[in-house]
Design an enzyme around this catalytic site. Structure first.
Site, mmCIF file in Angstrom:
data_model
loop_
_atom_site.group_PDB
_atom_site.id
_atom_site.type_symbol
_atom_site.label_atom_id
_atom_site.label_comp_id
_atom_site.label_asym_id
_atom_site.label_seq_id
_atom_site.Cartn_x
_atom_site.Cartn_y
_atom_site.Cartn_z
ATOM 1 N N THR A 1 0.839 -1.194 0.000
ATOM 2 C CA THR A 1 0.000 0.000 0.000
ATOM 3 C C THR A 1 0.877 1.249 0.000
ATOM 4 O OG1 THR A 1 -0.170 0.174 2.429
ATOM 5 C CG2 THR A 1 -1.777 -1.239 1.295
ATOM 6 N N GLY A 2 0.317 2.327 -0.525
ATOM 7 C CA GLY A 2 1.086 3.570 -0.613
ATOM 8 C C GLY A 2 2.307 3.412 -1.492
ATOM 9 N N SER B 1 4.957 6.164 -4.738
ATOM 10 C CA SER B 1 6.257 6.852 -4.682
ATOM 11 C C SER B 1 6.967 6.489 -3.385
ATOM 12 C CB SER B 1 6.060 8.372 -4.768
ATOM 13 O OG SER B 1 5.312 8.842 -3.642
ATOM 14 N N GLY B 2 8.169 6.995 -3.239
ATOM 15 C CA GLY B 2 8.897 6.856 -1.988
ATOM 16 C C GLY B 2 9.208 5.430 -1.588
ATOM 17 N N ILE B 3 9.079 5.152 -0.297
ATOM 18 C CA ILE B 3 9.436 3.851 0.251
ATOM 19 C C ILE B 3 8.558 2.742 -0.318
ATOM 20 C CG2 ILE B 3 9.416 2.480 2.371
ATOM 21 C CD1 ILE B 3 10.402 5.020 3.837
ATOM 22 N N GLY B 4 7.252 2.970 -0.409
ATOM 23 C CA GLY B 4 6.355 1.954 -0.957
ATOM 24 C C GLY B 4 6.701 1.600 -2.387
ATOM 25 N N SER C 1 10.944 6.557 12.990
ATOM 26 C CA SER C 1 11.845 6.892 14.096
ATOM 27 C C SER C 1 11.314 8.049 14.934
ATOM 28 C CB SER C 1 13.236 7.240 13.555
ATOM 29 O OG SER C 1 13.185 8.391 12.723
ATOM 30 N N TYR D 1 1.584 12.645 14.067
ATOM 31 C CA TYR D 1 2.212 11.646 13.202
ATOM 32 C C TYR D 1 2.954 10.604 14.029
ATOM 33 C CZ TYR D 1 5.374 9.637 9.719
ATOM 34 O OH TYR D 1 6.089 8.773 8.923
#
Length: 250
Positions: free
Chosen positions: A12-13, A16-19, A138, A150
């Site tokens: 999921t997600g 872009s980015g980490i997903g 983190s 968050y």
């Protein structure tokens, strides 16, 4: 590598980015990967770049009907799931005095409820030795100003990981949590913009606070996900794997 040949995963997600990087790594390792995201054009572009092993399914994880549709697609394809990566998440800066009910609801609906419902809806499709990977942050171990909502939502995900691991162990399903530190992603770029800072300078500021003195790369988080999805991590469940450049470890 071909350690996921014949396997099926959902991320999921993954627009872009980490997903996106995790989906790419899984596909490169031989898996058929179902990618989800809210922005259809960006999602389809990511799937096209990843290659023929990627299937784009538009879905907002905070909407149960979207998740039902996602897993209906996988079921209709005659697939069982070997790996589920609940990565979709968001966050906005909001100090204590400025936080609103709407911000709280939006953050927790996507990050916490979205993670819970993603895993719950996947249960009927999980293979006997499936793996579930949750993404924390983190920030849960820090007191970063403006990051309260968050960080709290990501701390909840770490807690869910322990409970899911206990509940799914009798099925042979392993559940682990990846906790990234500062990683070069569109999300970090957006945070820099919200702070009125140049992205490159913001990266340098974040990197200066890390023992390794550099930002992480999405591919490095994907490498950990590949390990947790493989038999190489067969005795690990309920654990948290920090990939944070030593941010909260040193």
């Amino acid at each position: 590598m071909a350690q996921m040949n014949g396997k099926t995963a959902v991320v999921t997600g993954a627009s872009s980015g980490i997903g996106r990087a995790i989906a790419q790594r899984f596909a490169d390792d031989g898996a058929r990967v179902y990618l989800t995201g809210r922005r259809l054009a960006e999602l389809e572009s990511a799937a096209k770049e990843i290659g023929p092993n990627a299937v784009a399914v538009q879905a907002d994880v905070s909407k149960v009907e979207d998740l039902d549709r996602l897993f209906d697609v996988i079921r209709a394809d005659g697939r069982v799931l070997d790996t589920v990566v609940a990565n979709a998440g968001l966050g906005a800066l909001s100090r204590l005095e400025d936080a609103t009910e709407e911000q709280f609801a939006h953050t927790f609906n996507v990050n916490v409820l979205g993670t819970l419902m993603t895993v719950q809806k996947a249960l009927p499709l999980l293979a006997p030795t499936a793996t579930v990977i949750l993404l924390s942050s983190s920030t849960t171990s820090l007191g970063s100003e403006g990051m309260g909502l968050y960080a709290a939502s990501k701390a909840a995900i770490r807690s869910l990981g322990r409970t899911f691991a206990a509940e799914l162990a009798p099925r042979g399903v392993r559940v682990n949590v990846i906790t990234p530190g500062p990683v070069e992603t569109p999300g970090i770029a957006g945070l820099a913009a919200n702070l009125g800072q140049d992205t490159e300078q913001f990266h340098k500021l974040l990197a200066s606070e890390l023992p390794l003195k550099r930002m992480g790369r999405p591919e490095e988080i994907a490498a950990m996900a590949a390990f947790l999805a493989s038999e190489e991590s067969s005795f690990a469940t309920g654990a948290e794997f920090s990939v944070d450049g030593g941010q909260v470890q040193v």
